[in-house]
Design a protein around this motif. Structure first.
Motif, mmCIF file in Angstrom:
data_model
loop_
_atom_site.group_PDB
_atom_site.id
_atom_site.type_symbol
_atom_site.label_atom_id
_atom_site.label_comp_id
_atom_site.label_asym_id
_atom_site.label_seq_id
_atom_site.Cartn_x
_atom_site.Cartn_y
_atom_site.Cartn_z
ATOM 1 N N UNK A 199 32.865 1.249 16.478
ATOM 2 C CA UNK A 199 34.539 1.263 17.089
ATOM 3 C C UNK A 199 35.436 0.563 16.277
ATOM 4 N N UNK A 200 36.619 1.022 15.968
ATOM 5 C CA UNK A 200 37.582 0.415 15.170
ATOM 6 C C UNK A 200 38.473 -0.262 16.237
ATOM 7 N N UNK A 201 38.628 -1.399 16.175
ATOM 8 C CA UNK A 201 39.506 -2.303 17.290
ATOM 9 C C UNK A 201 40.610 -3.097 16.496
ATOM 10 N N UNK A 202 41.741 -3.170 17.138
ATOM 11 C CA UNK A 202 43.107 -3.958 16.580
ATOM 12 C C UNK A 202 43.257 -4.883 17.979
ATOM 13 N N UNK A 203 43.285 -6.415 17.639
ATOM 14 C CA UNK A 203 43.751 -7.368 18.325
ATOM 15 C C UNK A 203 45.059 -7.769 18.076
ATOM 16 N N UNK A 204 45.980 -7.275 18.927
ATOM 17 C CA UNK A 204 47.507 -7.655 18.552
ATOM 18 C C UNK A 204 47.741 -8.875 19.347
ATOM 19 N N UNK A 205 48.423 -9.686 18.820
ATOM 20 C CA UNK A 205 48.752 -10.943 19.127
ATOM 21 C C UNK A 205 47.316 -11.928 19.180
ATOM 22 N N UNK B 71 42.680 3.498 15.782
ATOM 23 C CA UNK B 71 42.024 2.482 16.558
ATOM 24 C C UNK B 71 41.377 3.127 17.720
ATOM 25 N N UNK B 72 40.050 2.893 18.059
ATOM 26 C CA UNK B 72 39.393 3.279 19.271
ATOM 27 C C UNK B 72 39.873 2.350 20.386
ATOM 28 N N UNK B 73 39.946 1.225 20.198
ATOM 29 C CA UNK B 73 40.491 0.301 21.252
ATOM 30 C C UNK B 73 41.604 -0.686 20.735
ATOM 31 N N UNK C 97 31.801 -2.211 24.812
ATOM 32 C CA UNK C 97 30.416 -2.720 24.335
ATOM 33 C C UNK C 97 29.473 -1.704 24.431
ATOM 34 N N UNK C 98 29.675 -0.623 25.526
ATOM 35 C CA UNK C 98 28.924 0.529 25.758
ATOM 36 C C UNK C 98 29.077 1.478 24.682
ATOM 37 N N UNK C 99 30.432 1.623 24.173
ATOM 38 C CA UNK C 99 30.519 2.554 22.953
ATOM 39 C C UNK C 99 29.893 2.013 21.909
ATOM 40 N N UNK C 100 30.239 0.609 21.567
ATOM 41 C CA UNK C 100 29.666 0.234 20.284
ATOM 42 C C UNK C 100 28.001 0.606 20.326
ATOM 43 N N UNK C 101 27.147 0.246 21.778
ATOM 44 C CA UNK C 101 26.150 0.403 21.703
ATOM 45 C C UNK C 101 25.399 1.935 21.467
ATOM 46 N N UNK D 235 52.032 -0.065 20.488
ATOM 47 C CA UNK D 235 50.489 -0.165 20.461
ATOM 48 C C UNK D 235 50.236 1.289 20.574
ATOM 49 N N UNK D 236 50.810 2.248 21.370
ATOM 50 C CA UNK D 236 50.031 3.837 21.346
ATOM 51 C C UNK D 236 50.046 4.340 20.343
ATOM 52 N N UNK D 237 51.062 4.073 19.318
ATOM 53 C CA UNK D 237 50.922 4.482 17.800
ATOM 54 C C UNK D 237 49.423 4.119 17.210
ATOM 55 N N UNK D 238 49.018 3.047 17.693
ATOM 56 C CA UNK D 238 47.851 2.805 17.091
ATOM 57 C C UNK D 238 46.603 3.309 17.224
ATOM 58 N N UNK D 239 46.695 3.942 18.459
ATOM 59 C CA UNK D 239 45.226 4.426 19.097
ATOM 60 C C UNK D 239 45.155 6.021 18.385
ATOM 61 N N UNK D 240 43.704 5.767 18.503
ATOM 62 C CA UNK D 240 43.111 7.541 18.241
ATOM 63 C C UNK D 240 43.395 8.303 19.472
#
Length: 214
Positions: free
Chosen positions: A105-111, A181-183, A91-95, A205-210
């Motif tokens: 930020x670009x975010x993935x929710x896996x599951x 993805x940032x998160x 949330x701080x990053x978003x703000x 998951x690690x491959x998804x991250x920036x």
């Protein structure tokens, strides 16, 4: 169909102990606290109306899909992401990015299941277009649309229906997800996998991250 909306044949995860054993089971009690986020998100104050809707989707999920413990016990009503220590960082990053006129930020929710955490992100100001929901199939996601009554509100959320615990080589890259993805959010997921599936899942998951992503 775009890469982010593609589907694929999936492998069933390790479900021992995570599905209903009693198909005639009655739903456990839904207390008012369970309904807090649902009420705030939908704007519906009548908790009896919400409770009725929850039981309807609970029964539908039980009849059509594997019923994990989070579904069996109504844990899906409470966004788990809000309790994670890194959520404040998100949330701080978003703000910070909003105040400096940078992209959110670009975010993935896996599951992502019903999409409760996705909706918490949207509720807290993350643009729907910056969120990708990932799961084995769209069954739970479609039930979530009925639960939250928000098909248009989440229209911008991209979805990927893929088994992230399979060892299919190059799958993340083919979906156009690698390094985007940032998160990455993966709440209440690892416990349904075998040790080998966990290893593969975390590698994907690690491959998804920036670089520097969380």
């Amino acid at each position: 169909m775009s890469a982010l909306q593609s589907s694929t044949t999936v492998n069933t995860p390790n479900l021992n102990g995570y599905s209903f054993l009693d198909t005639n089971a009655e739903p456990p009690e839904i207390n008012d606290g369970h309904l807090t986020f649902l009420s705030r998100y939908t704007g519906i104050d009548d908790l009896d109306v919400l409770r009725k809707g929850v039981i309807e989707v609970w029964r539908e999920a039980r009849e059509k899909h594997h019923v994990y413990k989070c579904i069996e016990t109504f844990m899906f009503l409470i966004p788990a992401i809000q309790f994670h220590p890194s959520y404040r960082t998100l949330l701080n990053t978003l703000s910070d990015r909003q105040s400096s006129h940078q992209p959110a930020p670009y975010i993935a929710d896996v599951g992502c299941c019903f999409g409760t955490d996705v909706r918490r992100l949207i509720y807290d100001g993350v643009p729907a277009e910056n969120i990708v929901g990932v799961d084995l199939h769209d069954g739970y996601w479609n039930i979530g649309k009925r639960l939250f009554e928000d098909g248009e509100r989440i229209e911008g959320v991209k979805t990927v229906w893929r088994d992230m615990a399979s060892g299919e080589e190059g799958a993340v890259e083919r979906e156009g997800l690698k390094g985007r993805f940032d998160f990455v959010v993966a709440m209440a997921v690892l416990h349904v996998f075998s040790k080998e599936q966990q290893r593969i899942f975390l590698a994907n998951i690690l491959q998804l991250l920036t670089p520097g992503g969380t």
